[in-house]
Design an enzyme around this catalytic site. Sequence first.
Site, PDB file in Angstrom:
ATOM      1  N   ALA A   1       4.509   7.545  15.275  1.00 42.99           N
ATOM      2  CA  ALA A   1       3.035   7.484  15.984  1.00 42.99           C
ATOM      3  C   ALA A   1       2.464   6.151  15.306  1.00 42.99           C
ATOM      4  O   ALA A   1       1.987   5.319  15.841  1.00 42.99           O
ATOM      5  CB  ALA A   1       2.463   8.617  16.049  1.00 42.99           C
ATOM      6  N   THR A   2       2.496   6.226  14.017  1.00 44.46           N
ATOM      7  CA  THR A   2       1.809   5.059  13.260  1.00 44.46           C
ATOM      8  C   THR A   2       2.673   3.969  13.510  1.00 44.46           C
ATOM      9  O   THR A   2       2.052   2.935  13.487  1.00 44.46           O
ATOM     10  CB  THR A   2       1.920   5.388  11.620  1.00 44.46           C
ATOM     11  OG1 THR A   2       1.376   6.734  11.604  1.00 44.46           O
ATOM     12  CG2 THR A   2       0.777   4.807  11.071  1.00 44.46           C
TER      13      THR A   2
ATOM     14  N   GLU B   1      10.484   1.632   9.914  1.00 52.05           N
ATOM     15  CA  GLU B   1      11.414   2.785   9.545  1.00 52.05           C
ATOM     16  C   GLU B   1      10.669   4.162   9.794  1.00 52.05           C
ATOM     17  O   GLU B   1       9.843   4.242   9.076  1.00 52.05           O
ATOM     18  CB  GLU B   1      11.801   2.763   7.968  1.00 52.05           C
ATOM     19  CG  GLU B   1      12.831   1.631   7.753  1.00 52.05           C
ATOM     20  CD  GLU B   1      14.197   1.584   8.358  1.00 52.05           C
ATOM     21  OE1 GLU B   1      14.500   2.288   8.821  1.00 52.05           O
ATOM     22  OE2 GLU B   1      14.811   0.360   8.221  1.00 52.05           O
TER      23      GLU B   1
ATOM     24  N   CYS C   1      13.305  11.971   5.536  1.00 50.09           N
ATOM     25  CA  CYS C   1      13.526  11.513   6.585  1.00 50.09           C
ATOM     26  C   CYS C   1      14.814  11.862   7.124  1.00 50.09           C
ATOM     27  O   CYS C   1      15.221  12.040   8.426  1.00 50.09           O
ATOM     28  CB  CYS C   1      13.403   9.931   7.098  1.00 50.09           C
ATOM     29  SG  CYS C   1      14.109   8.782   5.897  1.00 50.09           S
TER      30      CYS C   1
ATOM     31  N   GLU D   1       9.629  16.174  15.400  1.00 49.72           N
ATOM     32  CA  GLU D   1       9.729  16.212  13.890  1.00 49.72           C
ATOM     33  C   GLU D   1       8.877  16.956  13.311  1.00 49.72           C
ATOM     34  O   GLU D   1       7.625  17.141  13.411  1.00 49.72           O
ATOM     35  CB  GLU D   1       9.829  14.648  13.416  1.00 49.72           C
ATOM     36  CG  GLU D   1       9.996  14.556  11.996  1.00 49.72           C
ATOM     37  CD  GLU D   1       9.637  13.286  11.283  1.00 49.72           C
ATOM     38  OE1 GLU D   1       8.675  12.643  11.729  1.00 49.72           O
ATOM     39  OE2 GLU D   1      10.698  12.828  10.663  1.00 49.72           O
TER      40      GLU D   1
ATOM     41  N   LYS E   1       0.956  -1.199  -0.140  1.00 52.32           N
ATOM     42  CA  LYS E   1      -0.160  -0.006  -0.022  1.00 52.32           C
ATOM     43  C   LYS E   1       0.837   1.270  -0.069  1.00 52.32           C
ATOM     44  O   LYS E   1       1.414   1.478   1.056  1.00 52.32           O
ATOM     45  CB  LYS E   1      -0.718  -0.138   1.213  1.00 52.32           C
ATOM     46  CG  LYS E   1      -1.986   1.381   1.200  1.00 52.32           C
ATOM     47  CD  LYS E   1      -2.490   1.701   2.549  1.00 52.32           C
ATOM     48  CE  LYS E   1      -1.897   2.837   3.087  1.00 52.32           C
ATOM     49  NZ  LYS E   1      -1.913   4.079   2.403  1.00 52.32           N
TER      50      LYS E   1
ATOM     51  N   GLY F   1       7.024   5.201   7.924  1.00 53.36           N
ATOM     52  CA  GLY F   1       6.295   6.166   8.006  1.00 53.36           C
ATOM     53  C   GLY F   1       6.772   6.986   9.660  1.00 53.36           C
ATOM     54  O   GLY F   1       7.855   6.732   9.963  1.00 53.36           O
TER      55      GLY F   1
HETATM   56  P1  NAP Z   1       2.313   7.847   8.188  1.00 52.55           P
HETATM   57  O1  NAP Z   1       1.309   8.966   8.497  1.00 52.55           O
HETATM   58  O2  NAP Z   1       2.876   7.172   9.535  1.00 52.55           O
HETATM   59  O3  NAP Z   1       2.008   7.029   6.850  1.00 52.55           O
HETATM   60  C1  NAP Z   1       2.881   5.988   6.555  1.00 52.55           C
HETATM   61  C2  NAP Z   1       2.088   5.148   5.732  1.00 52.55           C
HETATM   62  O4  NAP Z   1       1.150   4.356   6.822  1.00 52.55           O
HETATM   63  C3  NAP Z   1       0.959   5.568   4.571  1.00 52.55           C
HETATM   64  O5  NAP Z   1       1.024   4.646   3.638  1.00 52.55           O
HETATM   65  C4  NAP Z   1      -0.188   5.606   5.685  1.00 52.55           C
HETATM   66  O6  NAP Z   1      -1.122   5.543   4.771  1.00 52.55           O
HETATM   67  C5  NAP Z   1      -0.018   4.320   6.243  1.00 52.55           C
HETATM   68  N1  NAP Z   1      -0.972   4.153   7.529  1.00 52.55           N
HETATM   69  C6  NAP Z   1      -1.312   5.131   8.475  1.00 52.55           C
HETATM   70  N2  NAP Z   1      -1.779   4.514   9.338  1.00 52.55           N
HETATM   71  C7  NAP Z   1      -1.624   3.188   9.217  1.00 52.55           C
HETATM   72  C8  NAP Z   1      -2.131   2.057  10.352  1.00 52.55           C
HETATM   73  N3  NAP Z   1      -2.999   2.523  11.385  1.00 52.55           N
HETATM   74  N4  NAP Z   1      -1.859   0.697   9.633  1.00 52.55           N
HETATM   75  C9  NAP Z   1      -0.853   0.745   8.734  1.00 52.55           C
HETATM   76  N5  NAP Z   1      -0.673   1.719   7.689  1.00 52.55           N
HETATM   77  C10 NAP Z   1      -1.052   2.905   8.151  1.00 52.55           C
HETATM   78  O7  NAP Z   1       3.720   8.735   7.597  1.00 52.55           O
HETATM   79  P2  NAP Z   1       3.785   9.931   6.424  1.00 52.55           P
HETATM   80  O8  NAP Z   1       3.224  11.200   6.849  1.00 52.55           O
HETATM   81  O9  NAP Z   1       3.236   9.182   5.192  1.00 52.55           O
HETATM   82  O10 NAP Z   1       5.388   9.992   6.267  1.00 52.55           O
HETATM   83  C11 NAP Z   1       6.279  10.852   6.850  1.00 52.55           C
HETATM   84  C12 NAP Z   1       6.510  10.131   7.971  1.00 52.55           C
HETATM   85  O11 NAP Z   1       7.594   9.091   7.592  1.00 52.55           O
HETATM   86  C13 NAP Z   1       7.953  11.044   8.551  1.00 52.55           C
HETATM   87  O12 NAP Z   1       7.900  10.720   9.959  1.00 52.55           O
HETATM   88  C14 NAP Z   1       9.283  10.563   8.402  1.00 52.55           C
HETATM   89  O13 NAP Z   1      10.292  10.823   9.008  1.00 52.55           O
HETATM   90  C15 NAP Z   1       8.884   9.104   8.198  1.00 52.55           C
HETATM   91  N6  NAP Z   1       9.951   8.431   7.003  1.00 52.55           N
HETATM   92  C16 NAP Z   1      10.847   7.582   7.700  1.00 52.55           C
HETATM   93  C17 NAP Z   1      11.819   6.975   6.757  1.00 52.55           C
HETATM   94  C18 NAP Z   1      12.771   6.168   7.211  1.00 52.55           C
HETATM   95  O14 NAP Z   1      13.575   5.511   6.392  1.00 52.55           O
HETATM   96  N7  NAP Z   1      13.022   6.107   8.512  1.00 52.55           N
HETATM   97  C19 NAP Z   1      11.670   7.356   5.403  1.00 52.55           C
HETATM   98  C20 NAP Z   1      10.836   8.199   5.007  1.00 52.55           C
HETATM   99  C21 NAP Z   1       9.957   8.784   5.907  1.00 52.55           C
HETATM  100  P3  NAP Z   1      -1.959   6.955   4.553  1.00 52.55           P
HETATM  101  O15 NAP Z   1      -1.027   7.611   3.721  1.00 52.55           O
HETATM  102  O16 NAP Z   1      -3.138   6.777   3.797  1.00 52.55           O
HETATM  103  O17 NAP Z   1      -2.364   7.563   5.566  1.00 52.55           O
END
Ligand code: NAP
Length: 475
Positions: A229-230, A248, A282, A379, A173, A226
């Site tokens: 929190a998620t 990650e 990130c 963040e 997804k 992501g």
């Molecule tokens: P996010 O809100 O946590 O979402 C990440 C993914 O998870 C999206 O596909 C989201 O779907 C899905 N999701 C949300 N709730 C879920 C649940 N309860 N169960 C399963 N999947 C769920 O993060 P984001 O805003 O897309 O991305 C930004 C974050 O990613 C930042 O904190 C960034 O630091 C982090 N990040 C980390 C890395 C790393 O390698 N460490 C790399 C890139 C980004 P929806 O989009 O439909 O909500």
Amino acid sequence: MQKVKNFINGNYVDPIKGKYIDNVEPGTGKVFSQIPNSTQEDLEEAIKAAKIAFPVWSTMSVDKRSRILHKLADLIETNLDDFALMESRDNGKPLWLAKAVDIPRASTNFRFYASAIVNFSTEAQVSEGFMVNYTRRAPIGIVGCISPWNLPLYLFSWKIAPALAMGNCVVAKPSELTPMTAFLLGRLANEAGMPPGVLNILHGEGKGIGQAIVEHKSTKAISFTGGTATGKIVGATASQQFKKVSLELGGKNPNIIFADCDLDEAAKTSVKSSFTNQGEICLCGSRILIEDSIYEKFKTKFLEECRKLIVGDPMDTNSNLGALVSEEHLNKVDSYVRLALEEGGTILHGGKRIEKEGYYYEPTVIEGLDEHCRTNMEEIFGPVVTLNRFQSEEEAIDIANSTRYGLSCTLWTSDLKRAHRVSHAVQSGIIWVNCWLIRDLRTPFGGMKDSGIGREGGNEALRFFSEAQNVCIKL
Ligand code: NAP
């Protein structure tokens, strides 16, 4: 208007319940496609297809699997312009960046794992005259891959490439905010000769279909990138069924500037590490820690470079920064800038939304904050950095380690011993010394502390996406 479909069993299909979500183009603020709001029913179809495909894919010769993945990498390269355009329209990032970095790196992910699987070997231990042990690494079955919006195809492929190379079937997804490149990928998987059902792509909301993928009893491992929190929810859900899980997550990365560094280089690269992709990587450094004796000098050079940045239409090759991914995210970024002012910060550059259609924000530099205030602890994930002073190496390390995160850190120094010493003391999964964002895909990738668990990259990812079984033979 384009209607995105799910990709199940090698076919593009509508969501069974017929529900769609609008997908907004950040550069214009207008809806440009609609994506399925997938439900459990769609997931059951994807799981059914993956179950049928698994015996075929997991027993296919490694050589043949590798060729299919190489072919997929080739096809992404052939279709680079289409992918880059979709990535830029979906995410708001400059088109040139998608063309030069995101899409080529996505293709490299498939190529890397197509080669890595051919070279992957397992361990054996021989106790002379007594026993032989060897480790068998078998694919796990069906795995769930969930990715964020900031580097859409790159992070999507970073998960599914090793999962597929290892012989697993995937239900994936992408973020609902950036579905378009994952949508294009299905057709190319078919063209590359991937059997139907091996790769299934479902679109929709994280709390809906994302959560359902993690909960489904047939997904045996979850690779998630992501927010922290998620990640906490995903980890808690997956652990109920003892699934393998890789997380990650977020970061609040320090960028440490010592007085003995190459100042010009440090200032120029720090502008990149602060604002590339609108600061929505990130691995961007968001807390710049500067040795007191060069604070003013560094600040002057850094601000000079910042003033050269152009924020504009993602399609314009002159734009250094494009639009933020969504209005909601822009409001979050802006609320942190307001918070920084309340916390006593001074804005040296930027600090507000750019008044035009779409979600544009000025690259923003703030100084004068306490190192432990919320702006320096949480963040923001946008084009906002803080400048902070330190007096000694120990203090720099203390400040660097003072957040809950531990994803990446950049050090600028010409002292080799200090480079090693500080690298070992900073709690970060990756340390870059006198550089930023250079990646060798063979190295383990991931964060410490609340930035995640598990390591992806290289053989670590192939190990993650496999079950290890020890076979012991008495001699
Ligand atoms: P996010 O809100 O946590 O979402 C990440 C993914 O998870 C999206 O596909 C989201 O779907 C899905 N999701 C949300 N709730 C879920 C649940 N309860 N169960 C399963 N999947 C769920 O993060 P984001 O805003 O897309 O991305 C930004 C974050 O990613 C930042 O904190 C960034 O630091 C982090 N990040 C980390 C890395 C790393 O390698 N460490 C790399 C890139 C980004 P929806 O989009 O439909 O909500």
